[in-house]
Write an enzyme that holds these catalytic residues in place. Structure first.
Site, PDB file in Angstrom:
ATOM      1  N   ASP A   1      -4.835  -1.332   6.825  1.00 25.26           N
ATOM      2  CA  ASP A   1      -5.004  -2.678   6.263  1.00 25.26           C
ATOM      3  C   ASP A   1      -4.611  -3.686   7.345  1.00 25.26           C
ATOM      4  O   ASP A   1      -4.250  -4.820   7.046  1.00 25.26           O
ATOM      5  CB  ASP A   1      -4.106  -2.808   5.022  1.00 25.26           C
ATOM      6  CG  ASP A   1      -4.484  -4.000   4.149  1.00 25.26           C
ATOM      7  OD1 ASP A   1      -5.662  -4.414   4.192  1.00 25.26           O
ATOM      8  OD2 ASP A   1      -3.615  -4.521   3.428  1.00 25.26           O
TER       9      ASP A   1
ATOM     10  N   TRP B   1       0.848  -1.211   0.000  1.00 21.75           N
ATOM     11  CA  TRP B   1       0.000   0.000   0.000  1.00 21.75           C
ATOM     12  C   TRP B   1       0.877   1.253   0.000  1.00 21.75           C
ATOM     13  O   TRP B   1       0.557   2.235  -0.666  1.00 21.75           O
ATOM     14  CB  TRP B   1      -0.945   0.004   1.204  1.00 21.75           C
ATOM     15  CG  TRP B   1      -2.170  -0.831   1.016  1.00 21.75           C
ATOM     16  CD1 TRP B   1      -2.295  -1.929   0.206  1.00 21.75           C
ATOM     17  CD2 TRP B   1      -3.457  -0.629   1.630  1.00 21.75           C
ATOM     18  NE1 TRP B   1      -3.568  -2.429   0.282  1.00 21.75           N
ATOM     19  CE2 TRP B   1      -4.304  -1.659   1.151  1.00 21.75           C
ATOM     20  CE3 TRP B   1      -3.957   0.276   2.540  1.00 21.75           C
ATOM     21  CZ2 TRP B   1      -5.645  -1.774   1.551  1.00 21.75           C
ATOM     22  CZ3 TRP B   1      -5.285   0.170   2.944  1.00 21.75           C
ATOM     23  CH2 TRP B   1      -6.120  -0.845   2.449  1.00 21.75           C
TER      24      TRP B   1
ATOM     25  N   ASP C   1       4.050  -0.357  11.464  1.00 22.99           N
ATOM     26  CA  ASP C   1       3.696  -1.787  11.601  1.00 22.99           C
ATOM     27  C   ASP C   1       4.482  -2.385  12.768  1.00 22.99           C
ATOM     28  O   ASP C   1       5.585  -1.930  13.066  1.00 22.99           O
ATOM     29  CB  ASP C   1       4.018  -2.552  10.304  1.00 22.99           C
ATOM     30  CG  ASP C   1       3.178  -3.821  10.172  1.00 22.99           C
ATOM     31  OD1 ASP C   1       2.347  -3.891   9.239  1.00 22.99           O
ATOM     32  OD2 ASP C   1       3.324  -4.744  11.014  1.00 22.99           O
TER      33      ASP C   1
ATOM     34  N   ASP D   1       3.415  -0.829  17.750  1.00 21.21           N
ATOM     35  CA  ASP D   1       1.961  -1.014  17.814  1.00 21.21           C
ATOM     36  C   ASP D   1       1.309   0.373  17.791  1.00 21.21           C
ATOM     37  O   ASP D   1       1.533   1.173  18.710  1.00 21.21           O
ATOM     38  CB  ASP D   1       1.643  -1.760  19.121  1.00 21.21           C
ATOM     39  CG  ASP D   1       0.160  -2.025  19.292  1.00 21.21           C
ATOM     40  OD1 ASP D   1      -0.662  -1.324  18.654  1.00 21.21           O
ATOM     41  OD2 ASP D   1      -0.179  -2.916  20.089  1.00 21.21           O
TER      42      ASP D   1
ATOM     43  N   LYS E   1      -9.646  -1.944   6.591  1.00 15.34           N
ATOM     44  CA  LYS E   1     -10.046  -3.342   6.411  1.00 15.34           C
ATOM     45  C   LYS E   1     -10.890  -3.787   7.599  1.00 15.34           C
ATOM     46  O   LYS E   1     -10.668  -3.350   8.737  1.00 15.34           O
ATOM     47  CB  LYS E   1      -8.771  -4.200   6.379  1.00 15.34           C
ATOM     48  CG  LYS E   1      -9.019  -5.682   6.111  1.00 15.34           C
ATOM     49  CD  LYS E   1      -7.962  -6.561   6.737  1.00 15.34           C
ATOM     50  CE  LYS E   1      -6.617  -6.589   6.073  1.00 15.34           C
ATOM     51  NZ  LYS E   1      -6.606  -7.218   4.751  1.00 15.34           N
TER      52      LYS E   1
HETATM   53  C1  LIG Z   1      -2.517  -7.585   5.631  1.00 14.34           C
HETATM   54  S1  LIG Z   1      -1.017  -6.992   6.331  1.00 14.34           S
HETATM   55  C2  LIG Z   1      -0.851  -5.417   5.541  1.00 14.34           C
HETATM   56  C3  LIG Z   1      -0.394  -5.489   4.096  1.00 14.34           C
HETATM   57  C4  LIG Z   1       0.007  -4.133   3.560  1.00 14.34           C
HETATM   58  N1  LIG Z   1      -1.137  -3.246   3.428  1.00 14.34           N
HETATM   59  C5  LIG Z   1       0.659  -4.252   2.212  1.00 14.34           C
HETATM   60  O1  LIG Z   1       0.039  -3.902   1.203  1.00 14.34           O
HETATM   61  O2  LIG Z   1       1.809  -4.696   2.156  1.00 14.34           O
HETATM   62  C6  LIG Z   1      -1.536  -6.570   7.949  1.00 14.34           C
HETATM   63  C7  LIG Z   1      -0.448  -5.947   8.812  1.00 14.34           C
HETATM   64  O3  LIG Z   1      -1.037  -5.393  10.003  1.00 14.34           O
HETATM   65  C8  LIG Z   1      -0.017  -5.384  10.983  1.00 14.34           C
HETATM   66  N2  LIG Z   1      -0.571  -5.101  12.322  1.00 14.34           N
HETATM   67  C9  LIG Z   1      -1.405  -5.879  13.044  1.00 14.34           C
HETATM   68  N3  LIG Z   1      -1.650  -5.307  14.250  1.00 14.34           N
HETATM   69  C10 LIG Z   1      -0.978  -4.125  14.268  1.00 14.34           C
HETATM   70  C11 LIG Z   1      -0.846  -3.082  15.239  1.00 14.34           C
HETATM   71  N4  LIG Z   1      -1.455  -3.165  16.439  1.00 14.34           N
HETATM   72  N5  LIG Z   1      -0.071  -2.011  14.952  1.00 14.34           N
HETATM   73  C12 LIG Z   1       0.559  -1.946  13.754  1.00 14.34           C
HETATM   74  N6  LIG Z   1       0.487  -2.901  12.795  1.00 14.34           N
HETATM   75  C13 LIG Z   1      -0.289  -3.977  13.048  1.00 14.34           C
HETATM   76  C14 LIG Z   1       0.594  -6.771  10.834  1.00 14.34           C
HETATM   77  O4  LIG Z   1       1.860  -6.822  11.428  1.00 14.34           O
HETATM   78  C15 LIG Z   1       0.612  -6.934   9.307  1.00 14.34           C
HETATM   79  O5  LIG Z   1       1.859  -6.617   8.760  1.00 14.34           O
END
Ligand SMILES: C[S@@+](CC[C@H](N)C(=O)[O-])C[C@H]1O[C@@H](n2cnc3c(N)ncnc32)[C@H](O)[C@@H]1O
Length: 202
Positions: A118, A62, A79, A95, A158
């Site tokens: 996402d 993204w 992330d 986080d 999402k």
């Molecule tokens: C589906 S992936 C995102 C893909 C990204 N949009 C791309 O196009 O490459 C979901 C991401 O959300 C992150 N995530 C989950 N909980 C999170 C949080 N509390 N803070 C930051 N990132 C988080 C995960 O580590 C993961 O890398």
């Protein structure tokens, strides 16, 4: 079924996925990149001078798409997983819901136009629990977005259809002037994933 057979089937399925193939051709780090391309075509929120926050950015698909559209605005990606460098994009590993990270976000921007999320939690094998946990991330991201976006800003997130959907929808309608639920064609049909597009903070 043997483990080797499962991973071979998984690989074959990926190789037949047109968006996986396209992501390799165009050099995107994720097939999700095409979801953002499609949603931006529909809602037109990425402009040359957009200031954008990309929550759950890793591996970076993204952010790559946003970078192609944005030259003058600032992009901050966040992330809990590491993300390889993309030129002119700043990245914070952490986080997003922690106070310290939210303070860093507020210091980084003078004004934010778009907050993308996402984010998804690690899958547990229990689809209801997964959709609930990812829904909670969406609700927390919405709280942050309504605090930091300017009046006409956009929040795009999402979520997975499930028990928490009604709560998300209700909150979105209370917090934003326009709310649209949308499933991009690149989002797998068998997945309960959809996106919620919100514009204009109330
Ligand atoms: C589906 S992936 C995102 C893909 C990204 N949009 C791309 O196009 O490459 C979901 C991401 O959300 C992150 N995530 C989950 N909980 C999170 C949080 N509390 N803070 C930051 N990132 C988080 C995960 O580590 C993961 O890398």
């Amino acid at each position: 079924m043997k483990k080797n057979k499962i991973s071979k089937d998984w690989l074959n399925k990926k190789k037949r996925d047109p968006f996986f193939i396209k992501s390799k051709i165009y050099g995107y780090r994720s097939r999700s990149a095409f979801k953002l391309i499609e949603m931006n075509k529909k809602f037109k929120f990425l402009r040359n001078n957009t200031n954008l926050l990309d929550l759950g950015s890793s591996p970076g698909g993204w952010s790559q798409v946003a970078k192609k559209e944005i030259n003058k605005g600032k992009i901050l990606a966040i992330d809990i997983q590491p993300m390889d460098k993309i030129n002119n994009i700043d990245f914070i590993k952490g986080d997003f819901s922690e106070n310290e990270i939210q303070e860093k976000i507020k210091k980084y921007f003078s004004k934010i136009d778009v907050v993308l999320s996402d984010m998804a939690t690690n899958t547990t094998g229990n689809k209801n629990l997964d959709s609930y946990n990812t829904g909670e991330l969406c609700l927390k991201a919405m709280d942050l977005a309504r605090n930091i976006l300017h009046n006409d800003g956009v929040f795009l997130s999402k979520l997975f259809m499930g028990s928490i959907f009604a709560e998300i929808n209700e909150k979105a309608n209370k917090c934003f002037k326009k709310v649209v639920k949308y499933k991009p064609s690149s989002s797998k049909k068998e997945s309960k994933e959809i996106y919620i597009y919100c514009k204009g903070v109330l």
